[in-house]
Write a protein that holds these residues in place. Structure first.
Motif, PDB file in Angstrom:
ATOM      1  N   GLN A  72     -11.575  -4.683   0.642  1.00  0.00           N
ATOM      2  CA  GLN A  72     -10.353  -3.975   0.252  1.00  0.00           C
ATOM      3  C   GLN A  72      -9.702  -4.635  -0.960  1.00  0.00           C
ATOM      4  O   GLN A  72      -9.175  -3.957  -1.847  1.00  0.00           O
ATOM      5  CB  GLN A  72      -9.372  -3.936   1.417  1.00  0.00           C
ATOM      6  N   GLN A  84       2.110   1.606  -3.466  1.00  0.00           N
ATOM      7  CA  GLN A  84       1.043   2.054  -4.355  1.00  0.00           C
ATOM      8  C   GLN A  84       0.767   3.544  -4.196  1.00  0.00           C
ATOM      9  O   GLN A  84       0.457   4.246  -5.166  1.00  0.00           O
ATOM     10  CB  GLN A  84      -0.230   1.251  -4.079  1.00  0.00           C
ATOM     11  N   SER A 124      -8.666  -1.305  -9.415  1.00  0.00           N
ATOM     12  CA  SER A 124      -7.579  -0.433  -9.878  1.00  0.00           C
ATOM     13  C   SER A 124      -6.607  -1.194 -10.771  1.00  0.00           C
ATOM     14  O   SER A 124      -6.154  -0.682 -11.794  1.00  0.00           O
ATOM     15  CB  SER A 124      -6.829   0.149  -8.678  1.00  0.00           C
ATOM     16  N   ALA A 125      -6.300  -2.444 -10.381  1.00  0.00           N
ATOM     17  CA  ALA A 125      -5.373  -3.250 -11.176  1.00  0.00           C
ATOM     18  C   ALA A 125      -5.930  -3.523 -12.567  1.00  0.00           C
ATOM     19  O   ALA A 125      -5.192  -3.503 -13.562  1.00  0.00           O
ATOM     20  CB  ALA A 125      -5.081  -4.569 -10.457  1.00  0.00           C
ATOM     21  N   HIS A 135      -4.668  -8.517   0.736  1.00  0.00           N
ATOM     22  CA  HIS A 135      -5.995  -8.398   1.344  1.00  0.00           C
ATOM     23  C   HIS A 135      -6.804  -9.688   1.128  1.00  0.00           C
ATOM     24  O   HIS A 135      -7.593 -10.074   1.997  1.00  0.00           O
ATOM     25  CB  HIS A 135      -6.740  -7.192   0.777  1.00  0.00           C
ATOM     26  N   ALA A 165      -1.204  -5.483  -3.300  1.00  0.00           N
ATOM     27  CA  ALA A 165      -2.140  -5.081  -2.247  1.00  0.00           C
ATOM     28  C   ALA A 165      -3.410  -5.923  -2.311  1.00  0.00           C
ATOM     29  O   ALA A 165      -3.940  -6.355  -1.276  1.00  0.00           O
ATOM     30  CB  ALA A 165      -2.466  -3.594  -2.385  1.00  0.00           C
ATOM     31  N   ALA A 166      -3.900  -6.178  -3.521  1.00  0.00           N
ATOM     32  CA  ALA A 166      -5.096  -7.014  -3.676  1.00  0.00           C
ATOM     33  C   ALA A 166      -4.832  -8.437  -3.174  1.00  0.00           C
ATOM     34  O   ALA A 166      -5.668  -9.031  -2.485  1.00  0.00           O
ATOM     35  CB  ALA A 166      -5.528  -7.041  -5.144  1.00  0.00           C
ATOM     36  N   GLU A 202       0.830  -1.207   0.000  1.00  0.00           N
ATOM     37  CA  GLU A 202       0.000   0.000   0.000  1.00  0.00           C
ATOM     38  C   GLU A 202       0.867   1.261   0.000  1.00  0.00           C
ATOM     39  O   GLU A 202       0.518   2.254  -0.649  1.00  0.00           O
ATOM     40  CB  GLU A 202      -0.950  -0.024   1.195  1.00  0.00           C
ATOM     41  N   THR A 233      -0.282  -2.447  -6.913  1.00  0.00           N
ATOM     42  CA  THR A 233      -1.738  -2.549  -6.781  1.00  0.00           C
ATOM     43  C   THR A 233      -2.170  -4.006  -6.690  1.00  0.00           C
ATOM     44  O   THR A 233      -3.007  -4.370  -5.848  1.00  0.00           O
ATOM     45  CB  THR A 233      -2.421  -1.856  -7.971  1.00  0.00           C
ATOM     46  N   ARG A 293     -11.338  -3.518  -4.099  1.00  0.00           N
ATOM     47  CA  ARG A 293     -10.996  -2.143  -4.458  1.00  0.00           C
ATOM     48  C   ARG A 293      -9.674  -2.104  -5.228  1.00  0.00           C
ATOM     49  O   ARG A 293      -9.560  -1.432  -6.260  1.00  0.00           O
ATOM     50  CB  ARG A 293     -10.910  -1.283  -3.185  1.00  0.00           C
ATOM     51  N   PHE A 294      -8.684  -2.848  -4.762  1.00  0.00           N
ATOM     52  CA  PHE A 294      -7.406  -2.866  -5.456  1.00  0.00           C
ATOM     53  C   PHE A 294      -7.491  -3.654  -6.768  1.00  0.00           C
ATOM     54  O   PHE A 294      -6.796  -3.325  -7.733  1.00  0.00           O
ATOM     55  CB  PHE A 294      -6.323  -3.441  -4.550  1.00  0.00           C
TER      56      PHE A 294
END
Length: 509
Positions: free
Chosen positions: A119, A94, A126-127, A111, A107-108, A91, A104, A122-123
């Motif tokens: 969460q 990122q 973005s990815a 989580h 982070a996914a 994070e 990104t 959400r990542f």
């Protein structure tokens, strides 16, 4: 950025990689790039100690450096199964580099491992916007659906992707990984083999086949697939993946030294005085995993599931999971591995209790008053580690169902019947109602073959659990007749709440 420098004792100031001596000093941008590349190769090859030894020599000179080193540090922690540590690095990276797909996606992934699915989504979103052609975000979404008891949704996600891009090597590998996640290891392997037959230059598929063969115990076949992949990467000019594969082969199997491109073989020259100002903090928690459980090498590990009770001191599981075992250990959904001793075997029920050598915090246990008797028609979820010995899967999964009968086989009053799917490895895990109460201990599924032989037909969705009022006093639970139901949780909320409380139980005989 919360940059933590990991220091490990390497035994020498020089490392050897692919037959080349590397200095741990650097001065120029080119030198730094070469060392970052080397660290990346080690990380991707699973050589985390070697990667740390390189990273500890680097001092970031700006946001880009901090992001690059943060991503690699996050990957190391994710690789050694410590997602709670990894997530901060990804994070932070990122935030330093919002356009970084690797940060990104990392982070996914962390989580996902932590059961923080909101969460993770959400990542993932973005990815997908950063790299629409990647199938990794789709795999994460399918893993979320599968782990929270929605296999139909997960299947549809992956099959839809495969239908759209049947000739994509990336998609085929993602689909193979998904099949392995669901327990279909044969289908996972066949998917890759069929694609390899049609595509002679599919290096990544062959590398993945090597991974599957080695996990299945076929070392020779796995090494051959790996070597073939390295050769194809070389021919295709993908020197990074070639070096990753060769770096892996160096420590896992005999291989010829790879041809490292000249630009990667930079030996930087910097004075010891200049190097001494680089911040180095020892991370005492860092330890690359030598083996999953603290058992002697070569033993056949067996096990099942369980859950933490008595303020974090004990674990409930099935008797048949641990009976006859020589040593015992548990692995939590958060990655902790703790040795345990056998404390209790029920003479009448399929129940056992282990005592942890190092107790967990009290909030990691199922609360003493969070138990209830199951009612027929009540919605329930089974949580555990199905097929973990095959999958090597470090996170539990959920299956949904309902209580279909208050008694078990031949009206056994100590067990009850439920429709939630149960697989090998679920044994000993908890059955929750949607308020988070434990209503049973998973004990197994009906032997459908024997039932067909005896009765002439195969029943569907017939599985069993032990009533919680059969738990012994040393489990220290409080069972009320009418416990407060509380608000119902969604399956994702329940998963996240119980992730650190449901464990994998292992032993050997």
């Amino acid at each position: 950025m919360r940059l933590l420098w990991l220091a490990v004792c390497c035994g020498s100031a020089l490392l050897t990689f692919a037959g080349h001596a590397w200095s741990d000093d650097w001065t120029t941008t080119d030198d730094k790039a070469a060392l970052l590349r080397k660290a990346s190769v080690f990380v991707e090859a699973g050589r985390y100690k070697d990667a740390v030894a390189v990273l500890k020599t680097l001092e970031p000179q700006g946001r880009e450096d901090e992001a690059s080193i943060g991503i690699l540090t996050g990957k190391i922690y994710l690789g050694i199964d410590r997602p709670a540590k990894a997530v901060g690095y990804f994070e932070d990276a990122q935030s330093q580099a919002p356009e970084s797909f690797e940060a990104t996606l990392g982070a996914a992934q962390t989580h996902l491992q932590l059961g923080q699915f909101k969460q993770a989504r959400r990542f993932v979103q973005s990815a997908q916007s950063l790299k629409p052609e990647s199938s990794e975000p789709d795999f994460i979404l399918s893993a979320i659906a599968f782990r929270t008891g929605n296999p139909t949704q997960a299947n549809a996600q992956m099959l839809g992707l495969l239908k759209q891009r049947p000739d994509s090597e990336d998609v085929v590998i993602a689909y193979s990984k998904y099949l392995a996640l669901t327990g279909d290891s044969g289908g996972s392997k066949r998917t890759l083999e069929r694609f390899a037959e049609r595509n002679a230059n599919a290096a990544a598929v062959r590398e993945q086949l090597g991974e599957l063969e080695i996990k299945s115990g076929n070392q020779a076949a796995g090494l051959q697939w790996k070597r073939t992949a390295a050769t194809l990467y070389e021919k295709q000019g993908d020197f990074f993946r070639r070096d990753v594969t060769q770096a892996w082969l160096e420590v896992n199997g005999q291989s010829a030294p790879p041809a490292i491109p000249p630009e990667a073989n930079v030996v930087a020259q910097q004075s010891r005085e200049a190097k001494s100002v680089a911040p180095v903090v020892v991370d005492k928690d860092f330890a690359p995993p030598v083996k999953r459980f603290p058992f002697p090498a070569g033993v056949m590990i067996t096990g099942g599931s369980g859950f933490i009770v008595d303020g974090g001191r004990k674990v409930v599981t099935n008797r048949h999971v641990v009976e006859g075992g020589k040593e015992f250990a548990v692995r939590t959904g958060l990655g902790e591995i703790i040795k345990a001793r056998l404390l209790f075997l029920s003479p009448t029920d399929d129940i056992a209790v282990l005592e942890l050598e190092k107790p967990l915090p009290a909030d990691r246990a199922i609360p003493a008053n969070a138990y209830a008797k199951p009612g027929v028609g009540r919605n329930v979820v089974v949580m555990g580690y199905p097929l973990w010995s095959v999958l090597g899967e470090g996170s539990p999964s959920l299956t949904n169902g309902m209580v279909s009968k208050r008694t078990g086989l031949q009206d056994d009053k100590g067990t009850f019947q439920l429709t939630a799917k149960v697989n090998k490895g679920n044994s000993g895990g908890p059955v929750f109602d949607l308020s988070g109460h434990v209503v049973g201990i998973t004990v197994g599924k009906l032997d459908t073959k024997k039932f067909q032989d005896d009765q002439g037909f195969i029943p569907e969705d017939v599985n069993f659990a032990i009533h919680v009022d059969r738990l012994p006093l040393i489990a220290n639970i409080q069972l009320g007749n009418n416990p407060q139901a509380g608000p119902e949780l969604g399956t994702e909320e329940l998963y996240q709440a119980m992730l650190g409380k449901v464990v994998m139980v292992a032993t050997y005989k």
